[in-house]
Design an enzyme around this catalytic site. Sequence first.
Site, PDB file in Angstrom:
ATOM      1  N   SER A  41       0.803  -1.231   0.000  1.00  0.00           N
ATOM      2  CA  SER A  41       0.000   0.000   0.000  1.00  0.00           C
ATOM      3  C   SER A  41       0.829   1.270   0.000  1.00  0.00           C
ATOM      4  CB  SER A  41      -0.972   0.025   1.190  1.00  0.00           C
ATOM      5  OG  SER A  41      -0.278   0.304   2.384  1.00  0.00           O
ATOM      6  N   LYS A  78       1.232   4.451   7.086  1.00  0.00           N
ATOM      7  CA  LYS A  78       0.455   5.249   6.136  1.00  0.00           C
ATOM      8  C   LYS A  78       0.813   6.716   6.276  1.00  0.00           C
ATOM      9  CE  LYS A  78      -2.477   1.922   4.791  1.00  0.00           C
ATOM     10  NZ  LYS A  78      -1.619   0.796   5.055  1.00  0.00           N
TER      11      LYS A  78
END
Length: 122
Positions: A41, A78
Site C-alpha cells: 500500500s 500510512k
Amino acid sequence: MCCQGAVACEEPIYMDEVRGEYYPMDSSIHADFCLRAQGDSMTGARIYDGDIIFIQSSPVVENGQIAAVAVDDEATLKYFYQYGDTVVLRPANAKYGEMTYSREDLDHLRILGRAVAFQSGL
C-alpha cells in the site's frame, strides 16, 4: 539498529515484536527502532514489501508525514492526516482506500512514530 517487528503496508496486522534482527543504519539517520514492511500500500512512496523502515518514536506527527500507527494491537504504515477529531490514514497506492477514524475510534489509535528512512533489498 534492531528491527522490532513488522508493520502492514495494506490492512493493519497484529503487532508482534521480533528481536535479534539487526540492520546497518547510516549515522545521519536518527531513529529509535525499525520495522519490516509487509504489503504494497505504500509503493507510491517507494516503500515495498520487505523494506526496513526506520522510525523515530513520537506520539505526534505532522499532517502528510508517513507514520507507524497502532490500531488496538495492530500496526500500519500510512500517510497521516488529522482534521479536528478525525484521523485519516492514507495509502500511497490507489488500489487501497483511506482508513478514517473519528471520535471514540481515536481511543484505539496510538502513533508509534514517523518514518525517517527506509532501506530496500535487505
